[in-house]
Design an enzyme around this catalytic site. Structure first.
Site, PDB file in Angstrom:
ATOM      1  N   CYS A 194       0.834  -1.207   0.000  1.00 11.96           N
ATOM      2  CA  CYS A 194       0.000   0.000   0.000  1.00 11.96           C
ATOM      3  C   CYS A 194       0.865   1.252   0.000  1.00 11.96           C
ATOM      4  O   CYS A 194       0.446   2.303  -0.490  1.00 11.96           O
ATOM      5  CB  CYS A 194      -0.978   0.012   1.169  1.00 11.96           C
ATOM      6  N   HIS A 489      -1.433   1.603   7.584  1.00 15.34           N
ATOM      7  CA  HIS A 489      -1.994   1.465   6.247  1.00 15.34           C
ATOM      8  C   HIS A 489      -1.993   2.824   5.553  1.00 15.34           C
ATOM      9  O   HIS A 489      -2.338   3.838   6.155  1.00 15.34           O
ATOM     10  CB  HIS A 489      -3.426   0.922   6.356  1.00 15.34           C
TER      11      HIS A 489
END
Lengths: 558, 111
Positions: A194, A489
């Site tokens: 990510c 994240h």
């Protein structure tokens, strides 16, 4: 904050100043120069006789503001509108209307009872300052020529803004008839990637980069032939651009790109979570390198013409001033992004008088503007960091100040949220919320503004004045990080045609402005306003066919 | 005629009494002439900038100028508007530091 008004450069002189100029010209200013003195921090005052303090010729007072008549050199004081001997002086002697504030070296009209401004006066003051202050022979910081008008010239068309791009856009638009919003596509997570996906999303929607790659300025055909190992990172990126702007909206797996990048950055090749900023920097570096191999004729003077530098490269200026003698040493460094420390929440340790704080602006949260203020604030270097002053020939206490000499087309702000302490062998993440604006005027952070401010904002042309570069920026991408240092994240918010989209790996959702404003910005990308608006024009907004719509449309309240 | 023994003594010249400077004035003049006042002012400027007081004053001036219109404001107006607020909001620590410096100066000037 209101933007700089380009028409406000020179305030109009009052009638009395105009009369004075007609009659006496620059004589008064020039003879005043001898009496001016500048301190190392840039303040200019009239040099007074050390044994006698100046006193008002009417009341012998030495308090309040003292004004020195430019015609007869008499001193008069001004404490209040009732106790106004400067005005008395102008009434008692005809024509003696213009005086100089002795402590501040500013012009004063005794009849209007207000400060007045004259570029010629400021020029005389600046000339004295330049002559007096120890100068660095290597850098001509301030030019003697004064150009009073700061014309706002239309922004230069960049080489990336080709006519070809418009033609290509029109062609692709016609071909992809089911496009709702062109170029929006998810990226599959290939194993803690990510950090890579988030940065790629931002780059894929940077208008100058998009134009460059979509107009085939990096030709994949000729490249495959010339590159020896068949792996060109630029080709991979060009492939990404084609894939994203093809009209296909199924999530894309950037496997080839990841493989290419691993080959080029063997030390970072792993499935571990990595830092998005590090990836961004290393990616720009790799693209720049590969470019040089193909075209070894790149200039070596720091003015690289590879695509990454044309888009992201700016120049930072660093001034180190000796607090004893005022000697300033200036260095210029190129940069592809600006790393900012988070500004402290409560910048003001002030006492609260009744109702006072309520009226003024309270600082109860960190803002991007605050971070930029902190970045350009003069910083006192610690006594353990005394720098060698060329003028004093010894190590002295110094002040350091950063400013931006040249703005890039795309500005990337890196918010330093990850604190690494080598002493404690610990790293931690700063989760503090940062407020950032959607439009940003970078004028106050330019070298010209910062340097001018250091000299009392005098009306004077500085060599680093860049009136022809646009300073207004619009945000187009925000890479955010949520979670802890080790297990977090990354998500990117993209702004397309004034609508925000959340890009969470393969999932693209439409979100409201509030969500973005409330997010925890880590990398914030701004592009020059004109380029953003051009890009918006190119974006398609045709009615969608409901069958092919794989985008989720959710409005999330913040 | 005998002079009156009750005649009051010759009065002192009135001007002398007015010219006699107060202690405060003496200190002030000594501060200025030695250059200490200028140094104290520099220190004060530094402290007030550090703690954000200067930025607050700037903001007040801007707000006032916006309200009244750029061409309707004089320097004196601004000074009058912000002086009371400015004086009231100087942090105690800054006051204390400056007082300490002045005390030190007085001791060294042996007044």
């Amino acid at each position: 904050m209101s933007g700089r008004n380009p028409t406000y450069t020179n305030p109009k002189p009052c009638k009395h100043l105009a009369d004075y100029k007609l009659k006496h010209g620059l004589d008064g200013y020039n003879s005043l120069q001898k009496s001016l003195k500048t301190t190392p921090n840039g303040r200019t005052a009239m040099n007074r006789d050390q044994s006698k303090i100046p006193r008002c010729s009417f009341c012998s007072g030495y308090e309040g503001r003292l004004y020195f008549c430019l015609i007869c050199s008499s001193v008069s004081c001004f404490s209040s509108l009732e106790l106004n001997h400067a005005f008395l002086h102008s009434q008692s002697v005809k024509g003696h209307e213009i005086a100089v504030d002795m402590e501040r070296a500013e012009l004063f009209c005794c009849v209007c009872c207000d400060q007045v401004y004259d570029p010629d006066f400021d020029k005389a003051v600046m000339c004295k300052q330049i002559m007096e202050m120890p100068c660095n022979n290597n850098v001509v910081d301030v030019s003697i020529e004064s150009s009073n008008k700061r014309r706002k010239v239309a922004p230069k068309k960049t080489a990336l803004d080709l006519k070809n791009s418009r033609d290509l856009v029109m062609r692709l638009r016609r071909e992809s008839n089911s496009c709702f919003l062109w170029g929006l596509r998810g990226l599959n997570n290939l194993g803690s990637t990510c950090f890579m996906n988030s940065v790629l999303q931002a780059l894929l929607h940077a208008p100058p980069l998009r134009n460059y790659f979509l107009t085939e300025q990096h030709s994949r055909e000729s490249c495959r032939k010339s590159s020896f190992d068949g792996l060109c990172l630029r080709c991979e990126i060009a492939t990404l651009f084609s894939a994203f702007f093809s009209g296909d909206r199924a999530p894309y797996s950037p496997a080839r790109f990841l493989y290419s990048w691993w080959k080029h950055s063997a030390d970072l090749a792993s499935y571990e979570q990595q830092d998005a900023h590090e990836f961004f920097i290393s990616l720009l570096d790799r693209i720049h390198e590969r470019g040089e191999q193909a075209r070894p004729s790149n200039k070596d003077n720091g003015d690289c013409h590879c695509i990454t530098h044309r888009v992201f490269s700016g120049v930072l200026r660093s001034d180190v001033t000796c607090t004893t003698c005022g000697f300033t040493s200036t260095t210029y460094d190129p940069c592809v992004d600006i790393s900012l420390d988070l500004d402290p929440r409560n910048g003001c340790a002030m006492e609260v008088a009744d109702g006072f704080i309520k009226q003024s602006e309270t600082k109860d949260m960190s803002t991007l503007v605050g971070c930029l203020d902190l970045f350009t604030r003069p910083e006192k270097l610690g006594s353990d960091q005394k720098l060698y002053c060329q003028h004093c020939q010894v190590r002295r206490d110094s002040l350091k100040q950063m400013s931006i000499r040249r703005l890039p087309l795309v500005l990337c702000f890196h918010i330093k949220r990850f604190e690494h302490s080598p002493i404690r062998k610990m790293s931690r993440k700063i989760n503090r919320y940062l407020q950032f604006p959607f439009t940003l005027d970078m004028t106050p952070y330019l070298s010209s503004s910062i340097v001018r401010n250091r000299f009392g904002n005098r009306i004077f042309a500085f060599e680093s004045d860049e009136a022809d570069i646009s300073t207004e920026f619009d945000v187009f991408a925000v890479v955010t990080h949520s979670g802890k240092l080790e297990s977090g994240h990354y998500v990117t918010y993209l702004r397309l045609k004034n609508q925000w989209y959340k890009c969470d790996d393969a999932w693209i959702t439409q979100v409201s402005e509030g969500v973005v404003r409330a997010s925890q910005g880590y990398l914030i990308y701004y592009v020059q306003k004109i380029l953003y608006h051009k890009a918006s024009e190119d974006m398609l907004a045709q009615p969608i066919s409901p069958h092919r719509d794989s985008f989720l449309s959710t409005s999330v309240c913040c | 005629m005998r002079p009156s023994i009750n005649r009051p003594p010759t009065p002192e010249a009135e001007e002398d009494q007015e010219k006699e400077p107060t202690l405060q004035e003496i200190i002030n003049i000594k501060l200025i002439e030695s250059g200490e006042k200028e140094r104290l002012k520099e220190l004060l400027r530094e402290r007030l900038t550090e703690c954000g007081w200067r930025d607050e004053m700037k903001a007040l001036c801007r707000a006032f100028t916006r309200k009244k219109g750029r061409n309707n404001v004089t320097v004196d107006d601004l000074v009058h508007v912000i002086t009371p607020k400015g004086r009231a909001s100087v942090p105690d620590s800054v006051k204390a530091e400056l007082l300490q410096r002045i005390r030190t100066f007085l001791v060294s000037a042996a007044l």
